[in-house]
Every structure is written in C-alpha cells, then in structure tokens.
Design an enzyme around this catalytic site. Structure first.
Site, PDB file in Angstrom:
ATOM      1  N   LYS A   1     -11.590 -34.653 -50.077  1.00 22.72           N
ATOM      2  CA  LYS A   1     -12.821 -33.868 -50.138  1.00 22.72           C
ATOM      3  C   LYS A   1     -12.594 -32.520 -50.828  1.00 22.72           C
ATOM      4  CE  LYS A   1     -15.180 -36.844 -47.503  1.00 22.72           C
ATOM      5  NZ  LYS A   1     -14.189 -37.846 -47.050  1.00 22.72           N
TER       6      LYS A   1
HETATM    7  C1  LIG Z   1     -14.379 -39.196 -46.800  1.00 20.56           C
HETATM    8  C2  LIG Z   1     -13.156 -40.013 -46.801  1.00 20.56           C
HETATM    9  C3  LIG Z   1     -13.160 -41.346 -47.230  1.00 20.56           C
HETATM   10  C4  LIG Z   1     -14.421 -42.053 -47.651  1.00 20.56           C
HETATM   11  O1  LIG Z   1     -14.959 -41.531 -48.839  1.00 20.56           O
HETATM   12  P1  LIG Z   1     -16.489 -41.766 -49.207  1.00 20.56           P
HETATM   13  O2  LIG Z   1     -16.746 -40.930 -50.389  1.00 20.56           O
HETATM   14  O3  LIG Z   1     -17.262 -41.319 -47.995  1.00 20.56           O
HETATM   15  O4  LIG Z   1     -16.643 -43.222 -49.447  1.00 20.56           O
HETATM   16  C5  LIG Z   1     -11.958 -42.032 -47.260  1.00 20.56           C
HETATM   17  N1  LIG Z   1     -10.814 -41.441 -46.867  1.00 20.56           N
HETATM   18  C6  LIG Z   1     -10.771 -40.168 -46.434  1.00 20.56           C
HETATM   19  C7  LIG Z   1      -9.470 -39.598 -45.978  1.00 20.56           C
HETATM   20  C8  LIG Z   1     -11.931 -39.415 -46.393  1.00 20.56           C
HETATM   21  O5  LIG Z   1     -11.884 -38.143 -45.951  1.00 20.56           O
END
Ligand SMILES: *Cc1c(COP(=O)(O)O)cnc(C)c1O
Length: 495
Positions: free
Chosen positions: A111
């Site tokens: 993120k």
């Molecule tokens: C948010 C997240 C995901 C999923 O990603 P999306 O964009 O919601 O599909 C997978 N792995 C981790 C560690 C995340 O923080």
C-alpha cells in the site's frame, strides 16, 4: 485525459477532480476515459529510467494538468522514504520466476507504493482546483491500507485522517502499527464487524448529504484513500511496467515477450492496475488472480457468478479477507464495453440480493486466470518456498505462490512469471514462523526474533521499534457508529 463514472459515461471529471473526490457523485467509480498507449519510443525511454522517473512518466500519461517535473518531485519525495536504492526490487527465485517486492516502504506492505505519493497528489489537486477546504480522509482498512494512509497523511497540512479497522480482523502487528500512530491530524477506531462492514459504512458516509453539509459548514470536504481513489490506482500501474523493464534490462526476457503476473487479491486494486498496464500495451500473457479462502473472486472468474451470500473466513492473510471487491466494478465497466447502464444494473442487483451473474463467454477476460489457496495450502507454500528457494513469504504472497504453483503444474505454462509480493513476512511473524518452523508461537514479539534467528531474513527496524511505542488510539465503535465517530473526531472541539 478526462475521467468518467462507471455508472454514467457522460459524467466527466478532470484528473484533479478524480483525485479530490475519490468516488463519483452517482456512487460509481471514476475511470480514465481511454488508455494511453506505451509506444516503442516511450518504452525505450522507460528502460533507461530509475523507479521515480518511471512512476512520474506513467503518471504523466494519465494526469493532465500535472507536469512531469512536478510528478517527479513528488515521486522522489515519496520513494525516498523506502529502504534501499530500489523501492520495488525484482528478486529472482528460480529460472523464469521472480518476486516483485513491494514492501520496502514505511509500513512494510505494498500500500505504501501509492499511499506515500497520494498526499502530494491530493494537496496539489486541491491547489489546482482553487479549493481551499480542509480535506478529511476517511479510510476503511483490512489491515495494511490504514497504516499506510496514516503514515502518508500524518501532519500533512490541510488534511485530517480517520481510519476504521475491523477490531478482531487484523494481525497483531497491523493493529499495533495503527493504535500507536503518531501525528496531530490522525484518528483511529476499531469497528465491531468485518472489513466489508467497515467499507460499506464508510462508503455510505461519503454520499450522506447530512454529513457533507455539516462538514461543509466547517470548511471540510471528504475524500478517500482507499483503492476506489484514482490517486491510489494510478501509481500502482507503474510498478508493473517497471518490473517488465527490469526483466528486459537484466536480459531475462526479450523486448515484446509476454510475461505472467500473479497477484494476491482482495479489493482488486493491485491486479486492476496490472490490467490497466496491459491495456496500455504491456506484453502480458496472464494476470493470475489469487484468492485466499474467501474465494469469491476466483469463483467469479471461473463461473461468472459473484455471490456475497457465503461464509466469511478470518485467515492468515487478513488484507484479503474481503467479499465485496470494490475495484471489480472498474473491470466490469471495461469488459462490458463500457456499458454504464449494465454496470448500474449489476451493482443494483448486488445491493439488493448480494449477487449478480454475467455470461463470461461474452466478455473479453482471456488475460485472466484465477485460483485460490486455503490455509493449509498457504502454510505449505511458505514452507516450500523457504525450504527449496530460501525465500521467506508473508501469508498474502504465499497465497499467490500457492496459486502459481498449481497453475504451473496444471498448465505447464513456462512463461516468465512475476509473483507480486505484497508484505514483509515480519508483519505476520507468528503465522510465517509457525509455518516454516512447524512451531506454535503465539507471541508476536517472540515470533519476530525467532523468525529472524531461523531464516536470517532482514527485519525492518520499524517492526522492532513497535513494541516500545505508546498506544494512542483506543476507540472501538459499533458498526452503525461511523458517522457519529466522524463527527466526534473531527468536529469534537467545536461542538
Ligand atoms: C491490500 C493487500 C492485498 C490485496 O490487494 P488488493 O488491491 O486489495 O487486491 C494483498 N496483500 C497485502 C499484504 C495487502 O495489504
């Protein structure tokens, strides 16, 4: 480049409006009106760039009204907060198999790739629109977005941020990261419910006329840092293109050769960015959607049925414990030939009955494959990748690794593949350590030390420092308390 709503193609926005608003007034998501094309000359230029330059370059294709120099300045500042020289290194696991590590940022999950940059885009967008209101960022988090958004917006002038997380639905480390958050403009509350409850409640507040009016009286406007915001998605397109460039530069693939990406998927934001890169012309053979036991998306891709009336599982990969994947709406918009009436109908059905069904043979979804891994498969992938390749995977990435292994076995596809690695294993130290060492450690601090001793994988300083930080946020609210919590947090002193 104009932007349109998935639920009304005639409703248009500029790039700055898209970023400031987060969601369209009609409840739809804001999408680019067309996809810029990566031609040979642009691709040549990208090969010679470092990551911030590539990011600025891809962004400038989408963000009219932002100059390349301006975007480069933001990207340099955002990615200087990452450990190491390369914010998203591509690590070779085996012949034809790579991990794209997206977790070297301040909160150790992917993120950060977008949320370190979003505050710059948001503040600049408001300035370009001549909008002097204060921005209130509301976030629903399944664990990682919350912390990354808090770090990104912490003490950013003219902004305030409120994060809601499912009180029993995040890992011990994720929770600790959030409740110890520092900064003068940050608020965090646990919500009694799961992520879908939090996301639904927050989405409702965004379009609540009373809230909008009341905040306006105080000179405040809401926006979103969730992946429904275009400012979250756009920066994510860059790392797919950059990973491809890295493979070409390393001589691992020839130019134009197609590759696979395998993506651990929850809200469908990460893999959607990969799809957008593909639509820009990036040579992609398959985009492989990897779900955990909440396998609603892999079911959808394999049957055309999307049905949230199902059991919800709490798994080791909490950031993927999601049944209502917001960004799927953007894909459906594209693959139905941008039929906004159809999208509206589908999302009305979803709201009414919790389900919809599409005739997949009519849709161009050939680039997608989908599979899922249960908890046992996930543990097995963590064990095997460490045992055989000396790679320590967090549980989310392990879901993708498991799905990839099964896909490769079944199809014998030998296309060069990149597994998108989304979090540091230390963020989920108990589950990772227990899976690879066959242990039963329940104390997250001890698990961090033991994981380090067992694997010698480098542990980020920020993880080690966490247990000495004071807890600053203790609120826990009911599911229907989001609106009141926003009032209390933001208008508290003025009441
Ligand atoms: C948010 C997240 C995901 C999923 O990603 P999306 O964009 O919601 O599909 C997978 N792995 C981790 C560690 C995340 O923080």
């Amino acid at each position: 480049m104009k932007y349109v709503s998935t639920r009304d193609r005639m409703r248009t926005y500029t790039a700055a409006e898209a970023i400031v608003k987060g969601i369209s007034d009609d409840g739809g998501l804001i999408v680019p009106s067309s996809f810029p094309v990566l031609d040979e000359a642009k691709f040549d230029a990208l090969l010679g760039m470092d990551y911030p330059e590539r990011a600025a370059s891809v962004l400038s294709e989408y963000l009219d009204g932002f100059s390349f120099e301006e975007l480069l300045d933001y990207a340099n500042r955002a990615y200087s907060r990452f450990d190491g020289d390369d914010p998203c290194p591509l690590v070779k696991v085996d012949d034809g198999l790579f991990m794209l590590e997206l977790w070297h940022g301040p909160t150790y999950a992917f993120k950060d790739m977008a949320l370190t940059l979003l505050p710059y885009l948001m503040v600049a967008s408001k300035r370009k629109l001549g909008d002097e209101s204060k921005t209130l960022i509301l976030v629903a988090t399944s664990g990682d977005t919350g912390k990354a958004a808090l770090e990104g917006f912490r003490d950013v002038e003219g902004t305030e941020i409120v994060v809601f997380y499912p009180v029993d639905g995040v890992s011990a480390m994720q929770k600790r990261q959030m409740i110890t958050q520092q900064g003068e403009n940050v608020h965090v509350a646990g919500i009694k419910g799961n992520f879908d409850d939090a996301q639904t409640a927050v989405k409702r507040v965004f379009t609540d006329a009373e809230v909008i009016a009341k905040l306006k009286e105080h000179g405040i406007e809401m926006s979103s840092a969730n992946s429904i915001n275009w400012g979250r998605l756009a920066p994510q397109i860059a790392y797919y293109i950059s990973a491809y460039c890295d493979l070409v530069n390393a001589g691992e693939i020839s130019r134009g050769e197609k590759i696979n990406f395998v993506v651990p998927t929850g809200n469908f934001g990460n893999i959607l960015a990969g799809y957008y890169a593909y639509r820009m012309g990036l040579p992609v053979h398959k985009l492989i959607v990897a779900s955990n036991a909440n396998n609603i998306l892999s079911d959808f891709f394999n049957t055309g049925k999307y049905d949230v009336n199902r059991k919800f599982f709490k798994t080791m990969s909490p950031s993927m414990d999601i049944l209502v994947s917001s960004n799927l709406e953007r894909l459906i918009f594209e693959v139905t030939g941008r039929d906004s009436a159809k999208v509206r109908k589908i999302y009305d059905d979803l709201k009414k009955d919790g389900r919809f069904e599409l005739d997949m043979s009519e849709l161009d979804l050939d680039v997608f494959e989908a599979g899922w891994a249960d908890e046992e498969d996930t543990r097995e992938a963590m064990f095997n990748f460490f045992d055989l390749d000396d790679v320590v995977l967090d549980p989310h990435t392990a879901v993708a690794a498991s799905v990839y292994s099964e896909y490769a076995d079944e199809t014998e596809d030998e296309t060069t593949s990149v597994i998108v690695s989304t979090a540091s294993p230390y963020k989920f130290a108990c589950d990772v350590y227990n899976a690879i060492a066959g242990a039963k450690e329940k104390d997250p601090d001890k698990a961090v030390m033991k994981l380090h001793a067992f694997t010698a994988a480098e542990c980020p300083d920020g993880i080690l420092a966490l247990n000495s930080l004071p807890v600053r946020h203790t609120s826990v609210i009911e599911r229907d308390g989001v609106k009141q919590a926003v009032y209390d947090f933001v208008l508290g002193e003025e009441k």
